[in-house]
Design a protein around this motif. Structure first.
Motif, PDB file in Angstrom:
ATOM      1  N   GLU A 169     -26.674 -45.623  11.722  1.00 36.89           N
ATOM      2  CA  GLU A 169     -25.773 -46.055  12.791  1.00 36.89           C
ATOM      3  C   GLU A 169     -25.813 -47.577  12.927  1.00 36.89           C
ATOM      4  N   THR A 170     -24.648 -48.194  12.955  1.00 31.10           N
ATOM      5  CA  THR A 170     -24.580 -49.657  13.068  1.00 31.10           C
ATOM      6  C   THR A 170     -24.730 -50.084  14.520  1.00 31.10           C
ATOM      7  N   ILE A 171     -25.622 -51.025  14.726  1.00 32.67           N
ATOM      8  CA  ILE A 171     -25.884 -51.540  16.076  1.00 32.67           C
ATOM      9  C   ILE A 171     -24.763 -52.489  16.477  1.00 32.67           C
ATOM     10  N   HIS A 172     -24.222 -52.269  17.679  1.00 32.49           N
ATOM     11  CA  HIS A 172     -23.182 -53.133  18.242  1.00 32.49           C
ATOM     12  C   HIS A 172     -23.659 -53.621  19.600  1.00 32.49           C
ATOM     13  N   SER A 173     -23.331 -54.872  19.925  1.00 28.52           N
ATOM     14  CA  SER A 173     -23.750 -55.443  21.202  1.00 28.52           C
ATOM     15  C   SER A 173     -22.654 -56.358  21.750  1.00 28.52           C
ATOM     16  N   LYS A 174     -22.271 -56.144  23.023  1.00 23.53           N
ATOM     17  CA  LYS A 174     -21.307 -57.055  23.663  1.00 23.53           C
ATOM     18  C   LYS A 174     -21.970 -58.399  23.955  1.00 23.53           C
ATOM     19  N   THR A 175     -23.271 -58.370  24.247  1.00 20.77           N
ATOM     20  CA  THR A 175     -24.001 -59.605  24.526  1.00 20.77           C
ATOM     21  C   THR A 175     -24.121 -60.459  23.270  1.00 20.77           C
ATOM     22  N   VAL A 176     -24.405 -59.787  22.150  1.00 18.05           N
ATOM     23  CA  VAL A 176     -24.607 -60.467  20.868  1.00 18.05           C
ATOM     24  C   VAL A 176     -23.663 -59.820  19.846  1.00 18.05           C
ATOM     25  N   PRO A 177     -22.341 -60.114  19.943  1.00 17.65           N
ATOM     26  CA  PRO A 177     -21.373 -59.430  19.083  1.00 17.65           C
ATOM     27  C   PRO A 177     -21.552 -59.694  17.597  1.00 17.65           C
ATOM     28  N   CYS A 178     -22.261 -60.768  17.242  1.00 14.11           N
ATOM     29  CA  CYS A 178     -22.490 -61.085  15.834  1.00 14.11           C
ATOM     30  C   CYS A 178     -23.509 -60.150  15.182  1.00 14.11           C
ATOM     31  N   ALA A 179     -24.291 -59.421  15.993  1.00 16.77           N
ATOM     32  CA  ALA A 179     -25.311 -58.508  15.442  1.00 16.77           C
ATOM     33  C   ALA A 179     -24.643 -57.278  14.853  1.00 16.77           C
ATOM     34  N   SER A 180     -24.984 -56.960  13.625  1.00 15.07           N
ATOM     35  CA  SER A 180     -24.416 -55.784  12.968  1.00 15.07           C
ATOM     36  C   SER A 180     -25.349 -55.355  11.842  1.00 15.07           C
ATOM     37  N   PHE A 181     -26.138 -54.311  12.114  1.00 12.64           N
ATOM     38  CA  PHE A 181     -27.080 -53.800  11.121  1.00 12.64           C
ATOM     39  C   PHE A 181     -27.469 -52.389  11.550  1.00 12.64           C
ATOM     40  N   SER A 182     -28.109 -51.665  10.663  1.00 10.67           N
ATOM     41  CA  SER A 182     -28.637 -50.341  11.004  1.00 10.67           C
ATOM     42  C   SER A 182     -30.152 -50.382  10.893  1.00 10.67           C
ATOM     43  N   MET A 183     -30.807 -49.433  11.547  1.00 12.40           N
ATOM     44  CA  MET A 183     -32.258 -49.374  11.443  1.00 12.40           C
ATOM     45  C   MET A 183     -32.679 -49.063  10.008  1.00 12.40           C
ATOM     46  N   ASN A 184     -31.895 -48.251   9.298  1.00 12.98           N
ATOM     47  CA  ASN A 184     -32.228 -47.966   7.893  1.00 12.98           C
ATOM     48  C   ASN A 184     -32.231 -49.236   7.059  1.00 12.98           C
ATOM     49  N   GLU A 185     -31.258 -50.126   7.297  1.00 12.50           N
ATOM     50  CA  GLU A 185     -31.218 -51.398   6.552  1.00 12.50           C
ATOM     51  C   GLU A 185     -32.505 -52.182   6.777  1.00 12.50           C
ATOM     52  N   ILE A 186     -32.954 -52.219   8.035  1.00 10.21           N
ATOM     53  CA  ILE A 186     -34.178 -52.961   8.365  1.00 10.21           C
ATOM     54  C   ILE A 186     -35.384 -52.321   7.692  1.00 10.21           C
ATOM     55  N   VAL A 187     -35.526 -51.003   7.857  1.00 12.38           N
ATOM     56  CA  VAL A 187     -36.703 -50.299   7.324  1.00 12.38           C
ATOM     57  C   VAL A 187     -36.732 -50.370   5.798  1.00 12.38           C
ATOM     58  N   GLN A 188     -35.573 -50.200   5.149  1.00 13.99           N
ATOM     59  CA  GLN A 188     -35.538 -50.239   3.679  1.00 13.99           C
ATOM     60  C   GLN A 188     -35.827 -51.631   3.130  1.00 13.99           C
ATOM     61  N   SER A 189     -35.663 -52.661   3.975  1.00 15.88           N
ATOM     62  CA  SER A 189     -35.934 -54.035   3.543  1.00 15.88           C
ATOM     63  C   SER A 189     -37.410 -54.413   3.662  1.00 15.88           C
ATOM     64  N   LEU A 190     -38.215 -53.554   4.308  1.00 18.51           N
ATOM     65  CA  LEU A 190     -39.630 -53.883   4.498  1.00 18.51           C
ATOM     66  C   LEU A 190     -40.318 -54.019   3.141  1.00 18.51           C
ATOM     67  N   PRO A 191     -41.199 -55.009   2.973  1.00 17.71           N
ATOM     68  CA  PRO A 191     -41.849 -55.213   1.674  1.00 17.71           C
ATOM     69  C   PRO A 191     -42.778 -54.067   1.272  1.00 17.71           C
ATOM     70  N   VAL A 192     -43.357 -53.382   2.258  1.00 19.29           N
ATOM     71  CA  VAL A 192     -44.188 -52.204   2.003  1.00 19.29           C
ATOM     72  C   VAL A 192     -43.703 -51.122   2.962  1.00 19.29           C
ATOM     73  N   GLN A 193     -43.322 -49.977   2.441  1.00 23.96           N
ATOM     74  CA  GLN A 193     -42.807 -48.907   3.278  1.00 23.96           C
ATOM     75  C   GLN A 193     -43.918 -48.346   4.173  1.00 23.96           C
ATOM     76  N   PRO A 194     -43.606 -48.065   5.450  1.00 24.28           N
ATOM     77  CA  PRO A 194     -44.633 -47.636   6.411  1.00 24.28           C
ATOM     78  C   PRO A 194     -45.464 -46.433   5.970  1.00 24.28           C
ATOM     79  N   GLU A 195     -44.843 -45.487   5.253  1.00 20.28           N
ATOM     80  CA  GLU A 195     -45.589 -44.288   4.843  1.00 20.28           C
ATOM     81  C   GLU A 195     -46.666 -44.599   3.792  1.00 20.28           C
ATOM     82  N   MET A 196     -46.598 -45.780   3.191  1.00 16.76           N
ATOM     83  CA  MET A 196     -47.606 -46.169   2.200  1.00 16.76           C
ATOM     84  C   MET A 196     -48.853 -46.777   2.855  1.00 16.76           C
ATOM     85  N   LEU A 197     -48.755 -47.049   4.171  1.00 14.93           N
ATOM     86  CA  LEU A 197     -49.878 -47.673   4.885  1.00 14.93           C
ATOM     87  C   LEU A 197     -50.620 -46.626   5.704  1.00 14.93           C
ATOM     88  N   ASP A 198     -51.977 -46.784   5.844  1.00 14.83           N
ATOM     89  CA  ASP A 198     -52.663 -45.837   6.729  1.00 14.83           C
ATOM     90  C   ASP A 198     -52.594 -46.315   8.143  1.00 14.83           C
TER      91      ASP A 198
END
Length: 198
Positions: A169-198
Motif C-alpha cells: 500500500e502506498t503511503i499518502h499524506s496531505k501534510t507531506v504530499p511529496c511522500a510516496s512509498f510502501s512499507m515493502n519498499e522500505i523493508v526490501q531496501s534494508l541491507p540485512v533482512q530482519p528475519e536473518m537477525l536474532d
C-alpha cells in the motif's frame, strides 16, 4: 550555569530545557516529559536504525526541495518542560525559522517514531498525547513487529488514526504530499533482512 550530573538533575522539582542542556554528558539519551527527565530505552536495534536510514533516504529523494528532514538524535523543544527526540522530524522550508543550532523550537510538520517492544507504550500512548497537545499536524508510528505504518492526523486537540499501511500500500499524506512509498519498499531496501537477525 554549572553543569549538573544526572543525579543532581533528578533532584530538581521541574526540569527545564536549560537544565537539560547543561547536564554533564554521560553517554545516555534523555527526553523531558512534563518537567520530568526520562532516560530513553536501550540503544535502538540494527533493524530500527537501518529502517530509519531507508525512510530518511526515501523522504529525501522525494521531499527535500519542500522539507527539511532530520533524524534522531535532535531535540524537538515543544516547550521549556517538554523536549522530545523523535526518530524523524520534517519541517516545511517555509517554517525554517523554528530551526536553530540547539534543535527544533516548536512543532515540526510531521514526526515519526519507529516503535519496538521497549518503546511501544511510550510511542503509542504518551507521545501521541504530547505531540497532539503541542499541535504536531501528523504523527507516524512505524511498528517493527509487523512493519506497519500508523498514520495519525491532528483533528482539533487530538489525533485521528487515518490509515494503517502495510505491504504494497502506498503511503499518502496531505501534510507531506511529496511522500510516496510502501512499507515493502522500505523493508526490501534494508541491507540485512530482519528475519536473518536474532
Amino acid at each position: 550555569m554549572k553543569k549538573k550530573t544526572f543525579d543532581e538533575v533528578m533532584k530538581e522539582s521541574s526540569v527545564t530545557y536549560e537544565i537539560y542542556a547543561n547536564m554533564i554528558d554521560d553517554g545516555n539519551r534523555y527526553e523531558i516529559s512534563d518537567g520530568v527527565l526520562e532516560l530513553m530505552s536501550p540503544s535502538p536495534s540494527f533493524t530500527h536504525q537501518t529502517l530509519c536510514a531507508e525512510l530518511l533516504f526515501k523522504l529525501n529523494s522525494s521531499c527535500r526541495d519542500e522539507f527539511i528532514i532530520v533524524p534522531s538524535p535532535i531535540d524537538v523543544i515543544l516547550s521549556d518542560t517538554e523536549v522530545r527526540q523523535p526518530d524523524l522530524a520534517m519541517i516545511h522550508r517555509s517554517r525554517i525559522s523554528i530551526i536553530s543550532n540547539r534543535g527544533i523550537n516548536g512543532a515540526p510538520d510531521l514526526v515519526a517514531e519507529i516503535t519496538s517492544e521497549h518503546s511501544r507504550r511510550r510511542d503509542k500512548v504518551k507521545k501521541r498525547i504530547v505531540y497532539a497537545k503541542y499541535n504536531v499536524p501528523e504523527y507516524w508510528i512505524i511498528d517493527l513487529s509487523n512493519f506497519t505504518l500508523e498514520q495519525y492526523v491532528l483533528d482539533g486537540d487530538r489525533y485521528e488514526l487515518i490509515e494503517v499501511y502495510a505491504g504494497e500500500e502506498t503511503i499518502h499524506s496531505k501534510t507531506v504530499p511529496c511522500a510516496s512509498f510502501s512499507m515493502n519498499e522500505i523493508v526490501q531496501s534494508l541491507p540485512v533482512q530482519p528475519e536473518m537477525l536474532d
